[in-house]
Scaffold this motif. Structure first.
Motif, PDB file in Angstrom:
ATOM      1  N   TYR A   1       0.860  -1.183   0.000  1.00 57.85           N
ATOM      2  CA  TYR A   1       0.000   0.000   0.000  1.00 57.85           C
ATOM      3  C   TYR A   1       0.900   1.237   0.000  1.00 57.85           C
ATOM      4  O   TYR A   1       1.654   1.456   0.953  1.00 57.85           O
ATOM      5  N   ASN A   2       0.839   2.001  -1.073  1.00 57.03           N
ATOM      6  CA  ASN A   2       1.666   3.200  -1.221  1.00 57.03           C
ATOM      7  C   ASN A   2       3.144   2.913  -0.958  1.00 57.03           C
ATOM      8  O   ASN A   2       3.784   3.567  -0.138  1.00 57.03           O
TER       9      ASN A   2
ATOM     10  N   ASP B   1      -2.021  -5.016  -4.581  1.00 59.22           N
ATOM     11  CA  ASP B   1      -2.034  -3.560  -4.434  1.00 59.22           C
ATOM     12  C   ASP B   1      -3.318  -3.191  -3.703  1.00 59.22           C
ATOM     13  O   ASP B   1      -4.418  -3.300  -4.232  1.00 59.22           O
TER      14      ASP B   1
ATOM     15  N   SER C   1      -3.504   1.476  -3.584  1.00 57.12           N
ATOM     16  CA  SER C   1      -2.495   2.528  -3.423  1.00 57.12           C
ATOM     17  C   SER C   1      -2.867   3.780  -4.217  1.00 57.12           C
ATOM     18  O   SER C   1      -3.469   3.696  -5.281  1.00 57.12           O
TER      19      SER C   1
ATOM     20  N   THR D   1       2.459   2.748  -7.040  1.00 57.47           N
ATOM     21  CA  THR D   1       2.741   1.353  -6.682  1.00 57.47           C
ATOM     22  C   THR D   1       2.279   0.369  -7.758  1.00 57.47           C
ATOM     23  O   THR D   1       3.060  -0.463  -8.238  1.00 57.47           O
TER      24      THR D   1
ATOM     25  N   ASN E   1      -8.590   0.685  -0.694  1.00 56.60           N
ATOM     26  CA  ASN E   1      -7.764   0.224   0.412  1.00 56.60           C
ATOM     27  C   ASN E   1      -8.620  -0.562   1.410  1.00 56.60           C
ATOM     28  O   ASN E   1      -9.574  -0.026   1.985  1.00 56.60           O
TER      29      ASN E   1
END
Ligand code: UDP
Ligand code: MG
Length: 306
Positions: free
Chosen positions: A10-11, A40, A43, A47, A69
Motif C-alpha cells: 500500500y503506497n 495492491d 495505493s 505502486t 484500500n
C-alpha cells in the motif's frame, strides 16, 4: 513443487523495485518454480504502475489490484485466495520480513517437518513507543486468547496447501491473521530472526493512521456510542477511585467528611461499572453486526495474471 509468495503493498512506490529484486534473489536460492502475488491495496501513488512494470520483465510476478484500500489483513487474504502453489508464503512488502529467510522456512515445510512455519521476532527495531504498544498488545493477546501463540509473531510465514485451505475456510470479517493461523492447528514450527526497522518509506500502519482508521470506522459504521460507553465508564471508574482515596485520606487526618460523599461515590462507581460492561458488550454486538452484514473482506478490481 510450486511456491507462491503473497506480498501486500500500500503506497510503497519507493520500495517496489528493491522489493521485487530482493524477493527474486531470495526465491532463486531455492526454487525457480514460483509466483509472486503482489496485492495492491488501493495505493494512491505509483505502486500499481511500478508493479506492472516489474511484471513486464517477469510474468511470474502477478498483481491483484483491489478496488480500494481494504487494509493489511484483507490484502493478505486476497492474495492467499489467488495463490496456486503447493507451498505458500506471506511476507510484508517493506522488507522488514527478510526474503533470504524464506529458504529456511520453505525447507521445513518442503521436507514435511512442519505444515506451517512462522518467523519469530527475536529483536524488533521500531520506534520506542510503537515497540512498547506492540509488545503490550502481544502480551495481552497471548493472555486473553485461548490460542497458545507465542508473542512476537506476525504475518511472515510459510505453509503448505492443506494448512492454507483450512486457513481460507475461516470466513470472519474481523481478521487477525496470526491468531487465525494458530487457530487452524497443524504442525507449526518457527524460524527466529531480528526484525529490522523499515529502511525505505514510512510505516503504513503508524499510530496516526491507526487513529484515523479508528475514527473512519466510527463514523462510517456508527459505533461511536458503544466506544463512548466504554471510555466514559473507564474514566468514571478512575474518577471514583480517586474520589474514594481523597475521602478516605480526609477521614484519616480527621477532617470533616460529609455524609453524602460515600453515597455519591458508590453511585458513581456502580454507574461506571455499568457503562464499562455496556461498552464491552457493545464491542461484541458490533462484531456480530459486522458478521451478519456479510460484506466481502476485499473486492478485486483486476487480477493481472498470465
Ligand atoms: N499494507 C497494506 N494495506 C494497508 C496498510 C499496509 O497492504 O492498509 C501493507 C504495507 O504496504 C506493507 C505491509 O502491509 O507491505 C505492512 O505494513 P507496515 O509496514 O505499515 O506495518 P508494520 O510493519 O508497521 O506492522
Ligand atoms: Mg512494516
Amino acid at each position: 513443487m510450486k511456491f507462491s509468495l503473497v506480498i501486500p503493498v500500500y503506497n510503497e512506490e519507493k520500495i517496489i523495485p528493491l522489493l521485487i529484486s530482493e524477493s527474486l534473489r531470495g526465491l532463486s536460492t531455492f526454487t525457480d518454480d514460483f509466483e509472486i502475488i503482489c496485492v495492491d491495496d488501493g495505493s494512491k501513488d505509483r505502486t500499481l504502475e511500478l508493479l506492472l512494470e516489474q511484471r513486464k520483465k517477469d510474468t511470474r510476478i502477478k498483481v491483484v489490484a483491489l478496488s480500494r484500500n481494504f487494509g493489511h489483513q484483507a490484502a493478505y487474504t486476497a492474495g492467499l485466495s489467488f495463490a496456486k502453489g503447493d507451498i505458500i508464503g506471506m511476507m510484508d512488502g517493506d522488507l522488514q520480513d527478510p526474503p533470504e529467510l524464506l529458504h529456511a522456512m520453505y525447507q521445513k515445510v518442503h521436507s514435511d517437518t512442519y505444515d506451517v512455519v512462522f518467523g519469530l521476532r527475536k529483536e524488533r527495531n521500531e520506534a520506542p513507543v510503537k515497540k512498547v504498544l506492540i509488545k503490550s498488545f502481544h502480551q495481552l493477546f497471548t493472555r486473553l486468547s485461548n490460542i497458545r501463540a507465542p508473542a512476537n509473531v506476525g504475518n511472515f510465514s510459510v505453509m503448505n496447501r492443506a494448512a492454507l485451505e483450512a486457513f481460507l475456510q475461516l470466513q470472519e470479517k474481523n481478521r487477525y491473521l496470526p491468531g487465525l493461523r494458530f487457530f487452524i492447528g497443524f504442525r507449526q514450527g518457527f524460524v527466529e530472526y531480528d526484525r529490522p526497522d523499515r529502511s525505505i518509506g514510512e510505516a503504513k500502519m503508524n499510530l496516526s493512521k491507526l487513529t484515523r482508521l479508528a475514527l473512519d470506522a466510527i463514523f462510517s459504521f456508527s459505533k461511536l456510542p458503544l466506544r463512548l460507553c466504554l471510555i466514559v465508564g473507564i474514566l468514571g471508574l478512575l474518577f471514583t477511585v480517586g474520589g474514594t482515596i481523597l475521602v478516605l485520606s480526609f477521614k484519616l487526618i480527621g477532617r470533616a467528611i460529609l455524609g453524602w460523599s460515600s453515597v455519591l461515590i458508590s453511585m458513581y462507581f456502580l454507574g461506571s461499572v455499568q457503562l464499562v460492561f455496556l461498552g464491552v458488550i457493545g464491542e461484541y454486538v458490533h462484531r456480530i453486526y459486522v458478521e451478519t452484514q456479510n460484506r466481502p473482506v476485499f473486492i478485486v478490481r483486476k487480477y493481472y495474471d498470465s
